[in-house]
Design an enzyme around this catalytic site. Structure first.
Site, PDB file in Angstrom:
ATOM      1  N   SER A   1       3.051   6.302   5.098  1.00  0.00           N
ATOM      2  CA  SER A   1       2.260   6.181   6.267  1.00  0.00           C
ATOM      3  C   SER A   1       2.673   7.510   7.208  1.00  0.00           C
ATOM      4  O   SER A   1       1.629   7.823   7.959  1.00  0.00           O
ATOM      5  CB  SER A   1       2.696   4.868   6.979  1.00  0.00           C
ATOM      6  OG  SER A   1       2.060   3.785   6.315  1.00  0.00           O
TER       7      SER A   1
ATOM      8  N   VAL B   1       2.358  -1.738   4.379  1.00  0.00           N
ATOM      9  CA  VAL B   1       2.042   0.002   4.012  1.00  0.00           C
ATOM     10  C   VAL B   1       3.559   0.405   4.175  1.00  0.00           C
ATOM     11  O   VAL B   1       4.249   0.160   5.191  1.00  0.00           O
ATOM     12  CB  VAL B   1       1.085   0.362   5.200  1.00  0.00           C
ATOM     13  CG1 VAL B   1      -0.258  -0.202   4.948  1.00  0.00           C
ATOM     14  CG2 VAL B   1       1.544   0.185   6.533  1.00  0.00           C
ATOM     15  N   CYS B   2       3.623   1.403   3.137  1.00  0.00           N
ATOM     16  CA  CYS B   2       4.845   2.016   3.051  1.00  0.00           C
ATOM     17  C   CYS B   2       4.981   2.888   4.178  1.00  0.00           C
ATOM     18  O   CYS B   2       4.351   3.770   4.671  1.00  0.00           O
ATOM     19  CB  CYS B   2       4.851   2.794   1.979  1.00  0.00           C
ATOM     20  SG  CYS B   2       6.346   3.819   1.755  1.00  0.00           S
ATOM     21  N   VAL B   3       6.409   2.862   4.960  1.00  0.00           N
ATOM     22  CA  VAL B   3       6.595   3.679   6.115  1.00  0.00           C
ATOM     23  C   VAL B   3       6.611   4.875   5.808  1.00  0.00           C
ATOM     24  O   VAL B   3       5.979   5.924   6.417  1.00  0.00           O
ATOM     25  CB  VAL B   3       7.804   3.081   6.834  1.00  0.00           C
ATOM     26  CG1 VAL B   3       9.080   3.473   5.921  1.00  0.00           C
ATOM     27  CG2 VAL B   3       8.153   3.869   8.184  1.00  0.00           C
TER      28      VAL B   3
ATOM     29  N   PHE C   1       0.924  -1.168   0.083  1.00  0.00           N
ATOM     30  CA  PHE C   1       0.163   0.045  -0.012  1.00  0.00           C
ATOM     31  C   PHE C   1       0.886   1.357  -0.007  1.00  0.00           C
ATOM     32  O   PHE C   1       1.715   1.554   0.830  1.00  0.00           O
ATOM     33  CB  PHE C   1      -0.913   0.050   1.304  1.00  0.00           C
ATOM     34  CG  PHE C   1      -1.862  -1.302   1.185  1.00  0.00           C
ATOM     35  CD1 PHE C   1      -3.127  -1.150   0.760  1.00  0.00           C
ATOM     36  CD2 PHE C   1      -1.614  -2.462   1.771  1.00  0.00           C
ATOM     37  CE1 PHE C   1      -4.132  -2.038   0.617  1.00  0.00           C
ATOM     38  CE2 PHE C   1      -2.519  -3.607   1.680  1.00  0.00           C
ATOM     39  CZ  PHE C   1      -3.608  -3.435   1.147  1.00  0.00           C
TER      40      PHE C   1
END
Lengths: 142, 119, 100
Positions: free
Chosen positions: B82, B77-79, B39
């Site tokens: 995010s 999910v991409c840090v 994501f």
């Protein structure tokens, strides 16, 4: 640099990745965040075709100054992409090949020429771009 | 077939997450392996456990989590994306984990096909 | 290659860009708002009919249904698939390019 921790066995795997940039900068975040993806891919030493097409060509025109709108100017990051490409060409230990490409039809439709861009690009007509697309394993479009 | 899926939009404004979910579900039902769903962009909002859709509507946050639980799909999910959007571990829905963008390139290398759903 | 188009051709240029650059012998799948391109009698019908000469053309049935487009309104030669068929196209046609 972000972490590049891995879970799958991809040792020795090389693929052709295309990053197809078709969105104008600033109006949406896509251009900015895809740059982060392009740069992280360098850590995996994969082949990359970074293509600017449609409104994506506006990402690399000279003279951006979003500071008056309070936004961050990420133009300099394209220079980093160009440097990665040149490093890969010059360093014999790096096998990856990067290409930075502008689609001719998109550029001309917008009254632009290569002189308008902040980085050196290779200009390909849609037929040539089509041939390049056919060689790709993974395409990240935007 | 091993699949990697990228989701670029949140669960409400665009249809992208719906289409990605239906695609992933169909692939699993056919016996394919969804190795990872990554994501990115506003797609990280799919992992927000505080979201409360109306009770007569679908709940993609939950649906993704159930897919992960039942079929072992790795939801990442991409840090960086995010952090920008306030998605942190304490509001992360079940089944998701936060990690780096390298995980997307990695699944692109490992999977037979990688497909993007976005706007 | 498999190309997915999720934008109405009346709103964005995804269809035109795809048709300009898609390598021959692949497939185009219209999904989400892209399905509006598959109806007969629109200003884009000719473009899609032209594409059928070099590409196989598909449309996602659930997205047609959601938008109230009956299958008898489709341009001849377009095949309707469900999500399972979408997965098959990904397997058959190789690299996927999403024209977002």
């Amino acid at each position: 640099m972000e972490d590049t921790e891995t879970m799958f066995d991809t040792e020795g795997v090389t693929k052709n990745f295309m990053f197809l940039n078709r969105k104008a900068p600033y109006g949406t975040i896509y251009a900015q965040e895809v740059l982060e993806l392009v740069l992280i891919s360098a850590a995996f030493e994969q082949n990359a075709a970074i293509v600017f097409m449609d409104d994506g060509v506006y990402q690399i025109v000279k003279g951006h100054d979003p500071s008056v709108s309070g936004m961050k100017n990420f133009s300099p990051t394209y220079k980093v992409v160009e440097m990665e490409k040149e490093d890969a060409e010059e360093d014999e230990d790096i096998d990856m090949v990067w290409k930075i490409i502008v689609e001719k039809e998109s550029m001309e439709a917008r009254g632009l020429s290569t002189d308008d861009f902040i980085i050196n690009v290779e200009v390909l007509g849609s037929q040539e771009l089509s041939a390049l697309m056919a060689e790709q394993d993974v395409v990240f479009g935007g | 077939m091993k699949l990697g899926i990228m989701v670029n939009e949140g669960p409400f404004t665009h249809q992208a997450s719906d289409t990605a979910y239906q695609f992933a579900k169909a692939a699993i039902e056919k016996g394919h392996q969804v190795m990872r769903v990554f994501f990115y962009y506003d797609g990280v909002n799919n992992a927000n456990k505080l979201s409360e859709p109306q009770s007569d509507d679908r709940n993609l946050v939950k649906l993704w989590g159930e897919l992960a639980k039942e079929h072992g799909v790795d939801l990442v999910v991409c840090v960086a994306a995010s952090l920008r959007r306030g998605i942190k571990d304490d509001i992360l829905a079940d089944g998701f984990r936060i990690s780096g963008l390298g995980q997307l390139i990695e699944v692109g290398l490992a999977a037979d096909r990688t497909i993007t759903f976005g706007d | 290659m498999l190309h997915t188009i999720n934008k109405s051709p009346f709103d964005r240029n995804s269809l035109a860009s795809c048709l300009r650059t898609a390598p021959d012998g692949g497939a185009i799948l219209f999904i989400e708002d892209g399905v509006y391109a598959t109806a007969k009698g629109t200003t884009f019908s000719g473009d899609v009919e032209g594409a059928l000469k070099n590409q196989k053309v598909f449309v996602l049935g659930p997205d047609l249904a959601a938008r109230g487009i009956a299958e008898d309104k489709l341009i001849d030669g377009i095949s309707v698939v469900d999500y399972s068929g979408f997965v098959d196209l990904v397997e058959e046609f190789g690299t996927v390019q999403s024209w977002l």
